[in-house]
Write a protein that holds these residues in place. Sequence first.
Motif, short mmCIF file in Angstrom:
data_model
loop_
_atom_site.label_atom_id
_atom_site.label_comp_id
_atom_site.label_asym_id
_atom_site.label_seq_id
_atom_site.Cartn_x
_atom_site.Cartn_y
_atom_site.Cartn_z
N LEU A 118 20.46 105.94 51.47
CA LEU A 118 21.39 105.94 52.60
C LEU A 118 21.18 107.11 53.55
CD1 LEU A 118 24.72 104.97 50.75
CD2 LEU A 118 23.47 103.57 52.41
N TYR A 119 20.93 108.29 52.99
CA TYR A 119 20.99 109.50 53.80
C TYR A 119 19.63 110.15 54.07
CZ TYR A 119 25.96 109.05 52.94
OH TYR A 119 27.26 108.58 52.88
N VAL A 120 18.59 109.66 53.43
CA VAL A 120 17.23 110.14 53.76
C VAL A 120 16.57 109.07 54.60
CG1 VAL A 120 14.99 110.82 52.83
CG2 VAL A 120 17.10 111.50 51.65
N GLN A 121 16.27 109.38 55.82
CA GLN A 121 15.77 108.39 56.77
C GLN A 121 14.38 108.78 57.28
OE1 GLN A 121 17.43 105.54 57.42
NE2 GLN A 121 19.15 106.16 56.10
N ASN A 122 13.74 107.78 57.90
CA ASN A 122 12.45 107.98 58.60
C ASN A 122 11.34 108.46 57.66
OD1 ASN A 122 13.73 107.33 61.08
ND2 ASN A 122 14.46 109.44 61.26
N PHE A 123 11.40 107.96 56.41
CA PHE A 123 10.33 108.23 55.47
C PHE A 123 9.54 106.94 55.25
CE2 PHE A 123 11.02 112.25 52.76
CZ PHE A 123 11.49 112.95 53.87
N PRO A 124 8.22 107.02 55.10
CA PRO A 124 7.47 105.80 54.75
C PRO A 124 7.82 105.35 53.34
CG PRO A 124 6.04 107.74 54.70
CD PRO A 124 7.34 108.19 55.28
N ALA A 125 7.63 104.06 53.08
CA ALA A 125 8.04 103.50 51.79
C ALA A 125 7.33 104.17 50.61
CB ALA A 125 7.76 102.00 51.78
N PHE A 126 6.07 104.55 50.78
CA PHE A 126 5.34 105.12 49.65
C PHE A 126 5.87 106.50 49.25
CE2 PHE A 126 2.95 106.80 53.25
CZ PHE A 126 2.64 108.09 52.86
N ILE A 127 6.70 107.11 50.12
CA ILE A 127 7.39 108.36 49.78
C ILE A 127 8.85 108.09 49.44
CG2 ILE A 127 8.18 110.60 50.65
CD1 ILE A 127 5.67 110.75 52.31
N ALA A 138 13.58 107.99 45.83
CA ALA A 138 14.84 107.38 45.40
C ALA A 138 14.83 107.12 43.89
CB ALA A 138 15.08 106.07 46.16
N LEU A 139 13.69 106.68 43.36
CA LEU A 139 13.58 106.48 41.92
C LEU A 139 13.73 107.80 41.16
CD1 LEU A 139 10.60 103.94 41.73
CD2 LEU A 139 13.01 103.47 41.25
N PHE A 140 13.13 108.85 41.71
CA PHE A 140 13.24 110.17 41.07
C PHE A 140 14.69 110.64 41.07
CE2 PHE A 140 13.16 114.87 41.44
CZ PHE A 140 12.57 115.16 40.22
N ALA A 141 15.40 110.39 42.17
CA ALA A 141 16.82 110.77 42.23
C ALA A 141 17.62 110.01 41.18
CB ALA A 141 17.38 110.50 43.62
N GLY A 142 17.33 108.71 41.02
CA GLY A 142 18.01 107.93 39.98
C GLY A 142 17.72 108.47 38.60
N PHE A 143 16.45 108.86 38.37
CA PHE A 143 16.07 109.42 37.07
C PHE A 143 16.80 110.74 36.81
CE2 PHE A 143 13.43 112.01 34.30
CZ PHE A 143 13.11 111.13 33.27
N VAL A 144 16.87 111.59 37.83
CA VAL A 144 17.49 112.90 37.67
C VAL A 144 19.00 112.75 37.44
CG1 VAL A 144 18.07 115.06 38.85
CG2 VAL A 144 15.74 114.16 38.96
N PHE A 145 19.65 111.92 38.23
CA PHE A 145 21.11 111.73 38.08
C PHE A 145 21.42 111.20 36.68
CE2 PHE A 145 23.69 111.95 42.12
CZ PHE A 145 22.76 112.73 42.82
N GLY A 146 20.67 110.17 36.25
CA GLY A 146 20.89 109.64 34.90
C GLY A 146 20.52 110.65 33.84
N GLY A 147 19.45 111.42 34.09
CA GLY A 147 19.01 112.42 33.12
C GLY A 147 20.04 113.52 32.91
N VAL A 148 20.65 113.96 33.99
CA VAL A 148 21.70 114.98 33.88
C VAL A 148 22.88 114.42 33.08
CG1 VAL A 148 23.41 116.32 35.16
CG2 VAL A 148 21.03 116.23 35.96
N TRP A 149 23.22 113.16 33.33
CA TRP A 149 24.34 112.54 32.61
C TRP A 149 24.02 112.38 31.13
CZ3 TRP A 149 28.48 113.09 35.20
CH2 TRP A 149 29.66 112.41 34.86
#
Length: 351
Positions: free
Chosen positions: A101-110, A115-126
């Motif tokens: 939602l809040y990170v814009q104007n990035f190519p899909a390969f980045i 976004a996957l890394f953020a999901g991993f980190v959020f779940g990992g912290v939990w």
Amino acid sequence: MTATNRIQLLPIISPLIAIASSLIVGAILIILAGANPIAAYTALFQESLSTYFGFGNTLTKMAPLLLTSLGVLVALRAGQFNIGGEGQIYLGALGSALIGLYVQNFPAFIHIPLALFAGFVFGGVWGWIPGYLKAVRGVNEVITTLLLNYIAINLVSYLVQNPLKAANAPSPYSPLIAKSAQLPIILPGSLAHAGILLGLIAAGILWILLMRSPLGYQITAVGFNFIAARYAGISVQRTIMLVMALAGGLAGLAGASEVMGLKYRLFEQVSSGYGFDAIAIAFLSRGSVFGVILTSLFFAALRSGANVMQRSAGVPVTVVYAIQGLTVLFIAISLAMEKKIKVIKPPINAD
């Protein structure tokens, strides 16, 4: 076949017997519902495994089940019971949604890996929180992971009803994430997305980690006997925190795949009980990564074909949930029986 060989085959035979038993009892329930069990099972598995769209739907449901089950599995290898997969899915979904939602104007390969890394980190912290509480404070991880589920679910519920709610949304959900953060569809015309590939890659990496690395040896050693592992120079506290963080991260990837590959936004109900099904899948697989893949496919097929079975054979969807519950019951029975059988040592062969 010797008695020893028969005992060694128990971990392979027991899950098959549990699944077969649950299907047999499920057939009785179908008969009691006034339907034909053969027609019902044919409709269920034919739709979910042999049709293009149905198989795509099965793969879609398999992705979060596989990733979360791998998280439960790696925790079990260290002797830890991760009951918090559901909450970790929600946190992973939140992390990936925020990047989408809040990170814009990035190519899909980045954007997609970020976004996957953020999901991993959020779940990992939990997952790390109950790992820390267990390793440092001695708090039972079953209680903390279970309670953290409700905190995560209610946190996401609050966010999508208030700051993250889409404008003029009729129900609680966020705006659409950026297209550059959306996972590609792998079967055109179906719902199957790259999340299933992510799950299979994670399974391969986890197998290498557990079976071919020093860290995997440490994890297994702690699970077998943490006192002996400590005397061997292994940091039990660090290992527990690590595996719980890894377990949470894998479940977080499951939540990320739901947001990025299927729904493209954060909903109040991110998961339909995937975290709890993952517990049954991990136990049914008996510590095998390959077994997790197959069992995840079985549970996903049940979910995928349930509605078709209801429409074509007149069998309530609740029968599928009963079959899943029966599978868990029978695997628990088989574990208890197996433990008793192993206590009885086979006779020594004089030859």
